[in-house]
Design a protein around this motif. Structure first.
Motif, short mmCIF file in Angstrom:
data_model
loop_
_atom_site.label_atom_id
_atom_site.label_comp_id
_atom_site.label_asym_id
_atom_site.label_seq_id
_atom_site.Cartn_x
_atom_site.Cartn_y
_atom_site.Cartn_z
N ILE A 163 -11.97 8.25 11.41
CA ILE A 163 -10.94 7.44 12.06
C ILE A 163 -9.61 8.18 12.09
CG2 ILE A 163 -9.53 5.36 11.79
CD1 ILE A 163 -12.24 4.67 12.88
N TYR A 164 -9.23 8.78 10.98
CA TYR A 164 -7.94 9.47 10.88
C TYR A 164 -7.81 10.56 11.95
CZ TYR A 164 -4.13 12.32 8.96
OH TYR A 164 -2.97 13.05 8.80
N PHE A 165 -8.82 11.38 12.07
CA PHE A 165 -8.72 12.48 13.03
C PHE A 165 -8.95 12.00 14.46
CE2 PHE A 165 -9.11 15.05 9.19
CZ PHE A 165 -8.15 16.01 9.44
N ARG A 166 -9.72 10.97 14.65
CA ARG A 166 -9.94 10.46 16.00
C ARG A 166 -8.69 9.78 16.55
NH1 ARG A 166 -14.06 9.23 19.46
NH2 ARG A 166 -13.87 7.34 20.72
N ASP A 205 -3.33 -1.19 12.58
CA ASP A 205 -3.96 -0.50 13.71
C ASP A 205 -4.59 -1.48 14.69
OD1 ASP A 205 -6.29 -1.32 12.46
OD2 ASP A 205 -7.09 0.69 12.10
N GLY A 206 -4.40 -2.77 14.47
CA GLY A 206 -4.86 -3.77 15.42
C GLY A 206 -6.33 -4.08 15.35
N GLY A 207 -7.00 -3.65 14.31
CA GLY A 207 -8.40 -4.03 14.16
C GLY A 207 -9.40 -2.93 14.43
N ILE A 208 -8.95 -1.68 14.44
CA ILE A 208 -9.88 -0.57 14.61
C ILE A 208 -10.87 -0.52 13.44
CG2 ILE A 208 -10.10 1.95 14.69
CD1 ILE A 208 -7.38 1.98 16.14
N ILE A 209 -10.35 -0.71 12.24
CA ILE A 209 -11.19 -0.65 11.04
C ILE A 209 -11.66 -2.03 10.61
CG2 ILE A 209 -11.15 -0.15 8.56
CD1 ILE A 209 -9.55 2.32 9.13
N ALA A 210 -10.75 -2.97 10.52
CA ALA A 210 -11.08 -4.30 10.00
C ALA A 210 -11.16 -5.31 11.13
CB ALA A 210 -10.02 -4.74 8.99
N SER A 211 -12.16 -6.16 11.10
CA SER A 211 -12.31 -7.17 12.15
C SER A 211 -11.36 -8.34 11.96
CB SER A 211 -13.75 -7.67 12.21
OG SER A 211 -14.15 -8.22 10.96
N LYS A 212 -10.78 -8.46 10.77
CA LYS A 212 -9.76 -9.47 10.50
C LYS A 212 -8.87 -8.96 9.38
CE LYS A 212 -12.01 -12.32 6.94
NZ LYS A 212 -10.96 -12.08 5.93
N PRO A 213 -7.66 -9.49 9.24
CA PRO A 213 -6.80 -9.02 8.15
C PRO A 213 -7.34 -9.44 6.79
CG PRO A 213 -5.78 -10.86 9.31
CD PRO A 213 -6.98 -10.46 10.11
N TYR A 214 -7.20 -8.54 5.82
CA TYR A 214 -7.65 -8.83 4.45
C TYR A 214 -6.54 -9.57 3.71
CZ TYR A 214 -12.17 -6.60 4.52
OH TYR A 214 -13.49 -6.31 4.78
N VAL A 215 -6.43 -10.86 3.99
CA VAL A 215 -5.47 -11.72 3.30
C VAL A 215 -6.23 -12.78 2.53
CG1 VAL A 215 -3.53 -11.36 4.87
CG2 VAL A 215 -5.22 -13.12 5.40
N SER A 216 -5.65 -13.20 1.41
CA SER A 216 -6.24 -14.29 0.65
C SER A 216 -5.15 -15.00 -0.12
CB SER A 216 -7.32 -13.79 -0.31
OG SER A 216 -6.72 -13.21 -1.46
N SER A 217 -5.42 -16.23 -0.50
CA SER A 217 -4.55 -16.95 -1.41
C SER A 217 -4.82 -16.48 -2.83
CB SER A 217 -4.82 -18.45 -1.29
OG SER A 217 -6.12 -18.76 -1.79
N GLY A 218 -4.22 -17.15 -3.78
CA GLY A 218 -4.44 -16.78 -5.17
C GLY A 218 -5.85 -17.06 -5.66
N ASN A 219 -6.60 -17.88 -4.92
CA ASN A 219 -7.94 -18.25 -5.37
C ASN A 219 -8.85 -17.04 -5.54
OD1 ASN A 219 -7.38 -20.96 -5.51
ND2 ASN A 219 -8.08 -21.40 -3.43
N TYR A 220 -8.75 -16.07 -4.63
CA TYR A 220 -9.60 -14.89 -4.73
C TYR A 220 -9.29 -14.12 -6.02
CZ TYR A 220 -11.74 -10.37 -3.96
OH TYR A 220 -12.48 -9.23 -4.12
N ILE A 221 -8.01 -13.93 -6.30
CA ILE A 221 -7.62 -13.18 -7.50
C ILE A 221 -8.06 -13.94 -8.75
CG2 ILE A 221 -5.66 -12.26 -8.78
CD1 ILE A 221 -4.29 -11.90 -6.01
N ALA A 222 -7.94 -15.27 -8.73
CA ALA A 222 -8.38 -16.07 -9.87
C ALA A 222 -9.88 -15.95 -10.09
CB ALA A 222 -8.00 -17.53 -9.66
N LYS A 223 -10.63 -15.88 -9.01
CA LYS A 223 -12.09 -15.77 -9.11
C LYS A 223 -12.52 -14.42 -9.65
CE LYS A 223 -16.29 -15.69 -6.28
NZ LYS A 223 -16.83 -15.73 -4.89
N MET A 224 -11.86 -13.36 -9.21
CA MET A 224 -12.32 -12.01 -9.51
C MET A 224 -11.61 -11.36 -10.70
SD MET A 224 -14.75 -11.81 -7.42
CE MET A 224 -15.23 -10.17 -7.97
N SER A 225 -10.70 -12.07 -11.35
CA SER A 225 -9.96 -11.46 -12.45
C SER A 225 -9.63 -12.49 -13.52
CB SER A 225 -8.64 -10.86 -11.92
OG SER A 225 -7.66 -11.87 -11.73
N ASP A 226 -9.06 -11.99 -14.62
CA ASP A 226 -8.50 -12.88 -15.63
C ASP A 226 -6.97 -12.85 -15.61
OD1 ASP A 226 -7.96 -10.41 -16.72
OD2 ASP A 226 -9.04 -10.73 -18.60
#
Length: 508
Positions: free
Chosen positions: A313-316, A411-432
């Motif tokens: 992706i970087y070089f393209r 980059d408007g979605g070249i790599i990700a099909s949606k933005p990687y956003v989350s509320s605090g729930n994700y962090i609470a689930k995956m961490s202490d």
């Protein structure tokens, strides 16, 4: 006829294309520790020390192998301060007729060498599995450049974890098994640590004198700095860390900086380890019954899948990629990224760890510091420069797509099909982390509410025109629309007030 052979600080590989093309009898290797490379961003002192020490040891290795090496130390009074300057100086000194080099991993150096007032000849960096032509051929004609399909081609090409023309175990991807929350305890003592030898100690003194004010702790310094040490660490991790790597690769814990992660990115990206060699060692552990398939597949995917993909992706995408800002975010990077106090436990934990180790794992980068930057609307170029500065494994070819594309959706979605956003729930689930945070992850509004909760909805509302038609985000907007209007008003007001305090420099 004398030629110069340039070897850069992230090209410390015996099989480098420029070395294969060179002649030991007549050609001269040029290596240099220069101000331009050490300061184009304020690099973590550990990163500078690692690079200089590994360069010095590789130069020694080349000399032992019969090469004529000219090496410029940072404190050499004749040091010109740039790669091109050193090539010009050495060309004059040795009467060289030209320079051969392996393609650098950053556009700024590619441009500098192309514009140098010398006869230069660049060679492909074939230490990667996919050439630029391979990647462009795969990408041509595709509406979406999704890593998963590229990864499958890399599996077929390398024959890693393949059963004939089918994937081992019947599935290409075992991510479903790799998302367990933080365990009660971690029974892995982390990366192999190496005591500084004479070369490393000398470099540490130099870095402390010249870069001691940069963000980051120089001591203790424990990185491997040559190929033998890097390989010893790889053996250590495959035996002790790989078996549980898959299960907990997304988990985060207050007292566990490394979890079960490999910590080999800096060694791979500097050239001390070969990607195929690393993957084959992991595959061997699976075949011998020493590591489960989900762990080995997940690890191999990071290397022959994701690592190769982001380079493509970087070089393209070209030199302007790092300037992209699809969402028009303009907020300055807050001081908390440079260690200013914050009440957010997840952010303070990730940033303090970064300061101490020049390392944080991919979920800490993506879903904590990256997630916050995206929710808060920080300018992507500033986020990019921060990641490039503070991590020992960061070189622009690998860091920029991860930040500009994956993390910030700039980059408007070249790599990700949606933005990687989350509320605090994700962090609470995956961490202490949330257990010891001043904010309350279960509070959605009010002074104690987790900032990720209110900023999440603030982000979605201000970018509704951009994302409302995204099929992967429809449920998010439907949830927002079902809320009572007064509740929505409170959330937005709380988010605006919180961002106002952030902009004012208050502790948040």
């Amino acid at each position: 006829m004398v030629r110069l052979v340039l070897v850069l600080g992230d090209q410390l590989s015996d099989n480098l294309s420029a070395l294969r093309k060179a002649d030991k009898k007549t050609d001269i290797i040029v290596m240099a520790e220069v101000q331009d490379e050490a300061s184009y961003v304020p690099h973590h002192p550990k990163k500078i020390a690692f690079t200089f020490a590994a360069m010095r040891k590789f130069a020694q290795r080349l000399r032992t192998g019969g090469w004529n090496v000219t090496y410029t130390r940072f404190d050499d009074p004749d040091n010109t301060g740039s790669i091109v300057g050193e090539l010009i100086r050495r060309a004059s000194e040795y009467g060289a007729t030209g320079v051969i080099y392996t393609e650098p991993g950053e556009w700024r150096l590619i441009s500098a060498l192309a514009d140098a007032p010398l006869k230069t000849h660049g060679l492909p960096d074939d230490r990667f599995i996919a050439s630029h032509q391979d990647f462009d051929g795969w990408a041509e004609g595709r509406k979406q450049l999704r890593m998963e399909y590229f990864y499958r081609d890399m599996r077929r090409k390398t024959d890693l974890l393949m059963d004939g023309d089918k994937p081992e175990g019947g599935k290409w991807n075992y991510d479903h098994d790799n998302r367990k929350p933080a365990p009660d305890e971690v029974d892995f003592n982390g990366p192999m640590r190496f005591e500084p030898d004479e070369i490393v100690t000398d470099v540490l003194r130099l870095v402390e004198d010249n870069f001691g004010s940069n963000f980051g702790d120089l001591h203790p310094f424990w990185f491997a700095t040559d190929q033998a040490q890097a390989r010893a660490h790889l053996v250590h991790w495959i035996k002790n860390g790989l078996p549980k790597f898959g299960d907990f690769q997304d988990a985060m814990m207050v007292d566990q900086k490394f979890m079960y992660h490999a910590i080999i990115g800096l060694y791979l990206n500097a050239g001390l380890l070969d990607p195929l060699e690393v993957c084959q060692a992991a595959e061997k552990a699976y075949k011998s019954g020493d590591a489960p398939l989900n762990a080995v597949e997940g690890f191999i995917r990071q290397i022959i899948g994701w690592r190769e993909y982001v380079r493509g992706i970087y070089f393209r995408e070209g030199p302007d990629y790092t300037a992209r800002n699809e969402l028009n975010h303009t907020r300055d990077l807050p001081a908390l990224y440079w260690g200013a106090d914050t009440k957010m436990k997840c952010m303070s934990q990730a940033i303090q760890q970064t300061k101490e180790e020049a390392y944080a794992h991919h979920i800490q980068r993506l879903m904590v510091t990256g997630n916050f930057a995206l929710l808060a609307g920080i300018e992507p170029a500033q986020v990019h420069e921060w990641y490039l500065a503070v991590y020992a494994d960061a070189y622009e070819w690998v860091e920029a797509p991860n930040t500009i594309g994956m993390s910030q959706f700039a980059d408007g979605g070249i790599i990700a099909s949606k933005p990687y956003v989350s509320s605090g729930n994700y962090i609470a689930k995956m961490s202490d982390y949330c257990k010891s945070c001043a904010y309350k992850v279960k509070d959605k509004t009010g002074p104690d509410a987790c900032p990720f909760n209110v900023l999440y909805w603030h982000f979605l509302t201000r970018h509704r025109d951009h994302f409302s038609n995204n099929p992967r985000m429809g449920q998010m907007y439907a949830t927002w629309d079902r809320m009572a209007q007064d509740k929505r008003d409170v959330i937005i007001a709380d988010a605006d007030a919180w961002l106002g305090r952030l902009d004012s420099g208050d502790m948040v």
